[in-house]
Design a protein around this motif. Structure first.
Motif, PDB file in Angstrom:
ATOM      1  N   ALA A   1      82.894 -43.181  49.571  1.00  0.00           N
ATOM      2  CA  ALA A   1      81.458 -42.859  49.663  1.00  0.00           C
ATOM      3  C   ALA A   1      81.040 -41.929  48.530  1.00  0.00           C
ATOM      4  N   ARG A   2      81.860 -40.925  48.222  1.00  0.00           N
ATOM      5  CA  ARG A   2      81.532 -40.008  47.124  1.00  0.00           C
ATOM      6  C   ARG A   2      81.495 -40.746  45.795  1.00  0.00           C
ATOM      7  N   LEU A   3      82.425 -41.683  45.581  1.00  0.00           N
ATOM      8  CA  LEU A   3      82.409 -42.458  44.341  1.00  0.00           C
ATOM      9  C   LEU A   3      81.115 -43.255  44.218  1.00  0.00           C
ATOM     10  N   ARG A   4      80.643 -43.828  45.321  1.00  0.00           N
ATOM     11  CA  ARG A   4      79.355 -44.537  45.295  1.00  0.00           C
ATOM     12  C   ARG A   4      78.214 -43.568  45.004  1.00  0.00           C
ATOM     13  N   ASP A   5      78.279 -42.362  45.590  1.00  0.00           N
ATOM     14  CA  ASP A   5      77.231 -41.362  45.369  1.00  0.00           C
ATOM     15  C   ASP A   5      77.118 -40.980  43.900  1.00  0.00           C
ATOM     16  N   PHE A   6      78.244 -40.887  43.197  1.00  0.00           N
ATOM     17  CA  PHE A   6      78.219 -40.477  41.790  1.00  0.00           C
ATOM     18  C   PHE A   6      77.369 -41.401  40.937  1.00  0.00           C
ATOM     19  N   ARG A   7      77.158 -42.624  41.362  1.00  0.00           N
ATOM     20  CA  ARG A   7      76.323 -43.572  40.607  1.00  0.00           C
ATOM     21  C   ARG A   7      74.825 -43.272  40.759  1.00  0.00           C
ATOM     22  N   LYS A   8      74.454 -42.544  41.782  1.00  0.00           N
ATOM     23  CA  LYS A   8      73.046 -42.267  42.076  1.00  0.00           C
ATOM     24  C   LYS A   8      72.481 -41.208  41.135  1.00  0.00           C
ATOM     25  N   ASP A   9      71.168 -41.309  40.881  1.00  0.00           N
ATOM     26  CA  ASP A   9      70.487 -40.357  39.990  1.00  0.00           C
ATOM     27  C   ASP A   9      70.709 -38.909  40.421  1.00  0.00           C
ATOM     28  N   LYS A  10      70.557 -38.635  41.718  1.00  0.00           N
ATOM     29  CA  LYS A  10      70.641 -37.247  42.173  1.00  0.00           C
ATOM     30  C   LYS A  10      72.048 -36.673  42.097  1.00  0.00           C
ATOM     31  N   PHE A  11      73.051 -37.518  41.849  1.00  0.00           N
ATOM     32  CA  PHE A  11      74.432 -37.050  41.693  1.00  0.00           C
ATOM     33  C   PHE A  11      74.927 -37.229  40.265  1.00  0.00           C
ATOM     34  N   GLY A  12      74.029 -37.490  39.328  1.00  0.00           N
ATOM     35  CA  GLY A  12      74.395 -37.493  37.925  1.00  0.00           C
ATOM     36  C   GLY A  12      74.407 -38.835  37.221  1.00  0.00           C
ATOM     37  N   SER A  13      74.148 -39.927  37.918  1.00  0.00           N
ATOM     38  CA  SER A  13      74.116 -41.270  37.306  1.00  0.00           C
ATOM     39  C   SER A  13      75.390 -41.586  36.520  1.00  0.00           C
ATOM     40  N   HIS A  14      76.528 -41.233  37.086  1.00  0.00           N
ATOM     41  CA  HIS A  14      77.799 -41.485  36.425  1.00  0.00           C
ATOM     42  C   HIS A  14      78.143 -42.968  36.461  1.00  0.00           C
ATOM     43  N   LEU A  15      78.956 -43.367  35.531  1.00  0.00           N
ATOM     44  CA  LEU A  15      79.536 -44.700  35.535  1.00  0.00           C
ATOM     45  C   LEU A  15      80.863 -44.593  36.276  1.00  0.00           C
ATOM     46  N   VAL A  16      81.056 -45.425  37.300  1.00  0.00           N
ATOM     47  CA  VAL A  16      82.320 -45.456  38.035  1.00  0.00           C
ATOM     48  C   VAL A  16      82.957 -46.810  37.758  1.00  0.00           C
ATOM     49  N   ASN A  17      84.005 -46.788  36.953  1.00  0.00           N
ATOM     50  CA  ASN A  17      84.733 -48.013  36.634  1.00  0.00           C
ATOM     51  C   ASN A  17      85.725 -48.316  37.744  1.00  0.00           C
ATOM     52  N   ARG A  18      85.985 -49.610  37.932  1.00  0.00           N
ATOM     53  CA  ARG A  18      86.949 -50.036  38.944  1.00  0.00           C
ATOM     54  C   ARG A  18      87.796 -51.151  38.359  1.00  0.00           C
ATOM     55  N   ARG A  19      89.093 -51.095  38.637  1.00  0.00           N
ATOM     56  CA  ARG A  19      89.987 -52.167  38.206  1.00  0.00           C
ATOM     57  C   ARG A  19      91.074 -52.353  39.267  1.00  0.00           C
ATOM     58  N   ARG A  20      91.581 -53.568  39.319  1.00  0.00           N
ATOM     59  CA  ARG A  20      92.675 -53.855  40.249  1.00  0.00           C
ATOM     60  C   ARG A  20      93.973 -53.340  39.637  1.00  0.00           C
ATOM     61  N   ASN A  21      94.747 -52.609  40.419  1.00  0.00           N
ATOM     62  CA  ASN A  21      96.041 -52.099  39.971  1.00  0.00           C
ATOM     63  C   ASN A  21      96.993 -53.278  39.841  1.00  0.00           C
ATOM     64  N   SER A  22      97.548 -53.469  38.670  1.00  0.00           N
ATOM     65  CA  SER A  22      98.405 -54.626  38.408  1.00  0.00           C
ATOM     66  C   SER A  22      99.732 -54.551  39.149  1.00  0.00           C
ATOM     67  N   LEU A  23     100.135 -53.367  39.589  1.00  0.00           N
ATOM     68  CA  LEU A  23     101.413 -53.209  40.282  1.00  0.00           C
ATOM     69  C   LEU A  23     101.297 -53.347  41.805  1.00  0.00           C
ATOM     70  N   SER A  24     100.108 -53.151  42.340  1.00  0.00           N
ATOM     71  CA  SER A  24      99.903 -53.205  43.785  1.00  0.00           C
ATOM     72  C   SER A  24      98.868 -54.257  44.124  1.00  0.00           C
ATOM     73  N   ASN A  25      99.248 -55.221  44.897  1.00  0.00           N
ATOM     74  CA  ASN A  25      98.351 -56.305  45.264  1.00  0.00           C
ATOM     75  C   ASN A  25      97.195 -55.789  46.125  1.00  0.00           C
ATOM     76  N   GLY A  26      95.982 -55.913  45.632  1.00  0.00           N
ATOM     77  CA  GLY A  26      94.801 -55.553  46.405  1.00  0.00           C
ATOM     78  C   GLY A  26      94.384 -54.093  46.327  1.00  0.00           C
ATOM     79  N   VAL A  27      95.066 -53.279  45.540  1.00  0.00           N
ATOM     80  CA  VAL A  27      94.714 -51.864  45.421  1.00  0.00           C
ATOM     81  C   VAL A  27      93.887 -51.674  44.154  1.00  0.00           C
ATOM     82  N   PHE A  28      92.770 -50.964  44.298  1.00  0.00           N
ATOM     83  CA  PHE A  28      91.905 -50.703  43.158  1.00  0.00           C
ATOM     84  C   PHE A  28      92.093 -49.277  42.660  1.00  0.00           C
ATOM     85  N   GLU A  29      91.820 -49.096  41.379  1.00  0.00           N
ATOM     86  CA  GLU A  29      91.805 -47.781  40.755  1.00  0.00           C
ATOM     87  C   GLU A  29      90.384 -47.521  40.262  1.00  0.00           C
TER      88      GLU A  29
END
Length: 73
Positions: free
Chosen positions: A35-63
């Motif tokens: 939830a906090r990571l989603r909040d960081f994208r909002k204007d009132k929390f700084g309009s940050h870019l939150v990148n996401r990628r699938r971890n190549s070593l763990s099936n289904g785990v995102f970083e």
């Protein structure tokens, strides 16, 4: 606490973020971290870019990576 962990710009899993927050005596859940990571994208929390990628070593785990829009790396 999630911001303090993520502002370094390193890739982290939700579990890793929780573990690092625990190290500074804050006890969020993975759902709370997500939830906090989603909040960081909002204007009132700084309009940050939150990148996401699938971890190549763990099936289904995102970083996630937080990018400060004022200081993109």
């Amino acid at each position: 606490a999630v911001y303090e962990v993520m502002i370094a710009g390193q890739w982290q899993t939700l579990q890793g973020i929780v573990r690092l927050c625990n190290a500074i005596d804050v006890w969020p859940s993975e759902a709370g971290v997500s939830a906090r990571l989603r909040d960081f994208r909002k204007d009132k929390f700084g309009s940050h870019l939150v990148n996401r990628r699938r971890n190549s070593l763990s099936n289904g785990v995102f970083e996630y990576q937080l990018v400060d829009p004022k200081n993109p790396k």
